[in-house]
Design an enzyme around this catalytic site. Structure first.
Site, PDB file in Angstrom:
ATOM      1  N   ARG A 227       0.823  -1.204   0.000  1.00 25.59           N
ATOM      2  CA  ARG A 227       0.000   0.000   0.000  1.00 25.59           C
ATOM      3  C   ARG A 227       0.859   1.256   0.000  1.00 25.59           C
ATOM      4  O   ARG A 227       2.030   1.254   0.342  1.00 25.59           O
ATOM      5  CB  ARG A 227      -0.995   0.011   1.156  1.00 25.59           C
ATOM      6  CG  ARG A 227      -0.463  -0.101   2.573  1.00 25.59           C
ATOM      7  CD  ARG A 227      -1.638  -0.025   3.550  1.00 25.59           C
ATOM      8  NE  ARG A 227      -2.349   1.211   3.390  1.00 25.59           N
ATOM      9  CZ  ARG A 227      -2.245   2.247   4.231  1.00 25.59           C
ATOM     10  NH1 ARG A 227      -1.498   2.163   5.314  1.00 25.59           N
ATOM     11  NH2 ARG A 227      -2.885   3.375   4.003  1.00 25.59           N
ATOM     12  N   HIS A 228       0.240   2.358  -0.427  1.00 21.59           N
ATOM     13  CA  HIS A 228       0.896   3.646  -0.358  1.00 21.59           C
ATOM     14  C   HIS A 228       0.914   4.089   1.097  1.00 21.59           C
ATOM     15  O   HIS A 228      -0.058   3.893   1.816  1.00 21.59           O
ATOM     16  CB  HIS A 228       0.132   4.675  -1.202  1.00 21.59           C
ATOM     17  CG  HIS A 228       0.910   5.936  -1.441  1.00 21.59           C
ATOM     18  ND1 HIS A 228       1.032   6.909  -0.482  1.00 21.59           N
ATOM     19  CD2 HIS A 228       1.606   6.360  -2.507  1.00 21.59           C
ATOM     20  CE1 HIS A 228       1.770   7.903  -0.958  1.00 21.59           C
ATOM     21  NE2 HIS A 228       2.141   7.586  -2.190  1.00 21.59           N
ATOM     22  N   PRO A 229       2.016   4.695   1.558  1.00 24.73           N
ATOM     23  CA  PRO A 229       2.100   5.009   2.992  1.00 24.73           C
ATOM     24  C   PRO A 229       1.148   6.109   3.456  1.00 24.73           C
ATOM     25  O   PRO A 229       0.837   6.170   4.639  1.00 24.73           O
ATOM     26  CB  PRO A 229       3.562   5.432   3.164  1.00 24.73           C
ATOM     27  CG  PRO A 229       4.026   5.823   1.803  1.00 24.73           C
ATOM     28  CD  PRO A 229       3.254   4.980   0.838  1.00 24.73           C
ATOM     29  N   PHE A 234      -5.325   2.718  -1.636  1.00 29.42           N
ATOM     30  CA  PHE A 234      -4.247   2.773  -2.628  1.00 29.42           C
ATOM     31  C   PHE A 234      -3.418   1.516  -2.400  1.00 29.42           C
ATOM     32  O   PHE A 234      -2.319   1.573  -1.874  1.00 29.42           O
ATOM     33  CB  PHE A 234      -3.408   4.028  -2.342  1.00 29.42           C
ATOM     34  CG  PHE A 234      -2.634   4.587  -3.524  1.00 29.42           C
ATOM     35  CD1 PHE A 234      -3.097   5.713  -4.196  1.00 29.42           C
ATOM     36  CD2 PHE A 234      -1.431   4.030  -3.944  1.00 29.42           C
ATOM     37  CE1 PHE A 234      -2.380   6.267  -5.256  1.00 29.42           C
ATOM     38  CE2 PHE A 234      -0.719   4.584  -5.006  1.00 29.42           C
ATOM     39  CZ  PHE A 234      -1.192   5.702  -5.658  1.00 29.42           C
TER      40      PHE A 234
END
Lengths: 384, 384
Positions: A227-229, A234
């Site tokens: 995942r996007h941080p 996302f």
């Protein structure tokens, strides 16, 4: 109009990946690239697997459309030929350990004095300055030391290497940017410049988000899996037949995603804003998967695309290489053999420029020293 | 000598990451970058965490040293100002969905007819051609679809995202290469070109080894964890106090490694060549770790460096940002606030070019529309 780098001759002393990747792009943009290899074995990658008809696919795809001459830069006769090449070259590229070119008598200061228009591009593990300038490096050493590995992988597991050699590739791309800027600049000043790029520097330069977080909070981010941080949703999601990706990067896209999934979450205070969604990301992932798990990913992708939500499959490299969009963009090309027949499949040129042909094939990679006669012939002709 | 792009004015309509990353490099190389933002909220990243004194660190680091003007390109007064900017610009950059600029009356054909010297750089998810040209994309969508995720992570576990947004960054770098090549070309032809780069294309372009393997064997490689897929030893190893990296990329380096470790393996047929070492990689890793596990990593790194074997630590981003080599290369810079005081720490410029200053600070990121007066003033002066 012609290819933008058609007037340019590159004397390419680089080997393995970072330098050859940069000169490959230069060849794709029309430059005349002369690969200078050491006699005997040439570029290390000539012996890198996999092979087809005794030729390395790795070497062939990176060195397509270049010429090769084998020169021993410690031998007088070969130095004389190298000097003639330097007189005709616009750019010299090298990725030796710092100081090697100086020992050979071809350091930047010497070359700049003799050939003031020559542009000198150097890529090395740690650069030509600093306490560790002389250390050797490979891709993985700079991926590890530069911080990229620390943010790639799963939490609470050992870090992983980025599967593509971005330690080399990013550095090669930065060197090329510097060389191209110097070519533009030379048109005004008449003078070349030296470009010095370190693989380690290139890794730090691409950390964007992680540097911003560390700068403000003092705490470096860890790996965030798939995942996007700091954007939610996302990441990867399970459908009935496997994983796919949804990247709903703002509130409007999240609302559309909720519409498609039939989830009444867009106004829910736990999910109404991106900070709230990040806070409750684990819960949100499960709520989304409770819906997506029931139907195949192709169906979800189709419905989300129709709603304008960024989404897509996770493809292996074979699937990516036959992706209709990739093919429509001419991003898979054939590298020809000496007889003009397709020998290897390679990635095409992602820089699509108006007025320049984007051919479906590329000329062959050279045999070691295979272009000596042609190069001597070219030198014998008048400078254009 | 001055910065190589000092004569260049960039009209930058891009937002988020790919485009702003490219124009950041242009500003670092001396270009005058005017960021054109939508009135009201401006670039989405102005609201990306983390914040410091209400300013986004993410926005500030990517947009340092640029000017900002807010323009509604559907409003007559703002269009008139935009036209005046176009007359003075060398480069226009945009990352809208394909067709958006045409709808606004600023498509490439129109602009090229009116401003034949203008160079047009576009970066988009899937490019301006092909069946999926109109699909929206974010970084993760192209990392997944382009194949990079399929070779990153651990075998038999779910794929992971590369922690840095290389979907955006690689595309921004390719666009910049195209724009710089077009700038050089314009000096001869007097004409601008359009550069069209797709994030998806950029991902395929960096797969080097994986494309070569797929091309020859028909079988795409899977993820290879923390090791290189075809060089051994080239991975992480346990020392007494944690993991570090050794990358011995050829037989000579392997022999030196064996000397340092006191392992009599260099002549052993199971390990004498790289293909044999790859075949027996799991065994070799354990034999190496049987030695390395007894002493701390710093000691191994020191001894291996002395022997010329590529090695190094796995650093988190905070460690990388205070690495002596990184600092010696001026790769950590301060972004100033409007009062000239350090506000954010950011990655420096990895392109070190002779004759160009490499300052330790960068000018502030602009407030939304904060440079309107300065830009009007600049337009009122004669074209230089």
């Amino acid at each position: 109009m012609t290819a933008p780098l058609a007037p340019i001759t590159v004397l390419d002393l680089t080997h393995v990946l970072a330098g050859p990747f940069a000169s490959m792009t230069m060849a794709d943009l029309g430059a005349h690239v002369i690969k200078v290899e050491r006699p005997g074995s040439g570029d290390d990658t000539r012996s890198f697997p996999p092979f087809k008809a005794d030729k390395s696919a790795y070497f062939a795809t990176l060195n397509r459309g270049k010429q090769s001459v084998a020169l021993d830069l410690k031998a007088d006769a070969d130095r004389a030929l190298f000097d003639r090449l330097l007189e005709r070259a616009d750019v010299i590229l090298e990725n030796y350990r710092p100081g090697t070119m100086e020992k050979l008598g071809y350091g930047w200061e010497t070359l700049h004095a003799r050939y003031p228009r020559l542009i000198y591009g150097a890529v090395s593990g740690f650069g030509h300055t600093g306490p560790d300038a002389l250390r050797p490096a490979y891709d993985m050493v700079v991926q590890a030391r530069g911080g990229v590995m620390s943010i790639t992988g799963e939490k609470d597991r050992e870090p992983v290497r980025v599967g593509a050699s971005i330690g080399d590739i990013i550095a090669g791309m930065y060197m090329l940017q510097g060389v191209l800027a110097a070519l533009y600049d030379r048109e005004r000043t008449g003078l070349g410049r030296k470009v010095d790029v370190a693989m380690l520097d290139g890794q730090l330069a691409i950390l964007e988000h992680a540097v911003a977080i560390t700068s403000v909070t003092g705490t470096p981010p860890g790996p965030s899996g798939a995942r996007h941080p700091s954007i939610t949703p996302f990441e990867t999601y399970h459908a009935a037949d496997g994983l796919f990706v949804i990247a709903a990067g703002n509130d409007a896209l999240f609302a559309r995603l909720c519409d498609v999934l039939g989830l009444p979450l867009a106004e829910d205070p736990r999910f109404a804003t991106n900070p709230a969604r990040c806070e409750n990301a684990r819960m949100l992932k499960r709520l989304i998967e409770a819906v997506t798990i029931d139907q195949p990913k192709a169906q979800w992708i189709e419905r989300l695309v129709a709603a304008g939500v960024p989404t897509g499959p996770i493809q292996n490299v074979a699937e990516a290489m036959r992706d209709p969009q990739i093919l429509a963009r001419n991003m898979v090309v054939d590298v020809l053999d000496a007889a003009g027949k397709p020998a290897f499949t390679a990635a095409g040129n992602p820089i699509k420029i108006s007025g320049m042909e984007d051919p479906k094939t590329r000329g062959p990679a050279p045999d070691l020293d295979g272009d000596r006669a042609a190069i001597l012939d070219w030198l014998a002709r008048d400078a254009s």
